[in-house]
Each structure stands twice: as structure tokens, then as C-alpha cells.
Design an enzyme around this catalytic site. Structure first.
Site, PDB file in Angstrom:
ATOM      1  N   HIS A 130       0.835  -1.207   0.000  1.00  0.00           N
ATOM      2  CA  HIS A 130       0.000   0.000   0.000  1.00  0.00           C
ATOM      3  C   HIS A 130       0.868   1.255   0.000  1.00  0.00           C
ATOM      4  CE1 HIS A 130      -3.519  -2.501   0.748  1.00  0.00           C
ATOM      5  NE2 HIS A 130      -4.289  -1.429   0.712  1.00  0.00           N
ATOM      6  N   HIS A 174       1.590  -3.409   9.183  1.00  0.00           N
ATOM      7  CA  HIS A 174       3.017  -3.416   8.853  1.00  0.00           C
ATOM      8  C   HIS A 174       3.860  -2.839   9.974  1.00  0.00           C
ATOM      9  CE1 HIS A 174       2.727  -4.571   4.605  1.00  0.00           C
ATOM     10  NE2 HIS A 174       1.646  -3.821   4.550  1.00  0.00           N
TER      11      HIS A 174
END
Length: 199
Positions: A130, A174
Site C-alpha cells: 500500500h 506493517h
């Protein structure tokens, strides 16, 4: 004949680079957990999920393809940017997928929200796809400013991209280093795609 006592061999020491890597990994995990824990009560999960959706390839690929193959593209002032954007999204997913496959870093333990349908390599964390995607889009649009795509709204594109990248840590998807490297991959990809199509 003399009896010599042999000393046991010294235990093998870890190389310095391995020790440094372990230290950086632990620091990354600690920073990530702290940021996630501090912001979790403050930021609604629905907002982080919305940011996740705006940076999802399942949104961008159909959007670019539909604009390329619809009559609407003939009304767009900058329709020539659609093909480079599409190529950049493909090279982005290829680069991120390859790195994820090679590194195979697990996602954070606190990644508890359902991720929906994903590719097999998406179970790995490094780097953030992303962050790479949104920074590619922002950097590419920024580079195209000299092609007449300029305007104050480019700043808002960067705000969206950076906010989305940071949200990957806050949402628990993440580690910080995943996002930093992913953002860098996106910017480098944008530069090469821009130079390729520009010249």
C-alpha cells in the site's frame, strides 16, 4: 611424550552485521508496537480501513482500466497519463511481490483485522504494498507537474499518500521499516516510469 591439554575452541561469534540486523529488527518491532498501542484508542478503525481501501490495487487497477477503455478518457485532459499509471502499478506489484517472496517477513502479531482476499505473498509484511502504491501515484503525479498537471491539489495527493502509508503501521498491518522501504520503492518506481514514458 608430553600430555598437552587442549583448550576447547572458542564458540563461534555472530557476525557484526547479523547483530546489527537483529538490533534494528527489535527496534523496528518496538517502535511499531508503541505507535500502534498509543494510537489505537484515538483513531477509529473504520478510518484506517477506509485509507486501506483507497490505496488498494483492487480499486486502482479497475479504475485505470475502465478509464482507458471508456469514452470518458477522450474527455480527460491528461488521458496520456493513464497508460504510464497502469504500467507503474504493474511494475509496483511485481517489485513488491518479488521482495515479499524473497524476504518473507511475517506481519506484526497485532494484525488482527481481517484482510479479505489477497495474493499468497500478501501474508508477508516487507515491504508495504500500500505504501509503495500510494507513493508511486503521488510521486508520478508530482513528476508530471511539468507536463501541465500541476496545481495546488498535488499537495493533497501527497497528504493522502503519506497518511495512507502511516496508517499501515497504526492499523497493525506493517512494521515501520516495511512502510519506509515500501514508500521508497514507490518513489523510485515513479521516477523510472516517468523517465521511460517521457523520453
Amino acid at each position: 611424550m608430553s600430555n598437552r591439554t587442549t583448550e576447547p575452541p572458542n564458540p563461534p561469534t555472530q557476525p557484526n552485521h547479523r547483530t546489527l540486523l537483529n538490533h534494528l529488527t527489535n527496534l523496528d518491532k518496538s517502535l511499531t508496537t508503541t505507535l500502534h498501542t498509543l494510537t489505537k484508542p484515538l483513531i477509529p478503525p473504520i478510518l484506517l480501513k477506509l485509507l486501506e481501501l483507497t490505496g488498494d490495487g483492487r480499486l486502482w487497477f479497475p479504475l485505470i482500466l475502465s478509464l482507458l477503455y471508456s469514452r470518458l478518457r477522450f474527455r480527460l485532459r491528461h488521458q496520456s497519463l493513464l497508460l504510464p499509471l497502469l504500467v507503474g502499478l504493474v511494475t509496483d506489484i511485481a517489485a513488491v511481490g518479488l521482495i515479499k517472496y524473497l524476504v518473507r517477513r511475517p506481519r506484526p502479531a497485532h494484525n488482527s483485522h481481517p484482510m479479505g482476499p489477497t495474493l499468497s505473498v500478501d501474508r508477508f509484511s516487507f515491504p508495504s504494498g500500500h505504501a509503495s502504491r500510494v507513493c508511486f501515484i503521488a510521486a508520478f503525479v508530482d513528476l508530471c507537474g511539468e507536463e501541465g498537471l500541476g496545481g495546488p491539489w498535488i499537495g493533497w495527493v501527497w497528504v493522502w499518500a503519506l497518511t495512507t502509508a502511516v496508517s499501515r503501521v497504526l492499523f497493525g498491518r506493517h512494521y515501520v521499516f516495511d512502510v519506509v522501504v515500501g514508500s521508497g520503492v514507490g518513489v523510485v518506481n515513479a521516477y523510472f516510469v516517468y523517465r521511460f514514458f517521457r523520453f
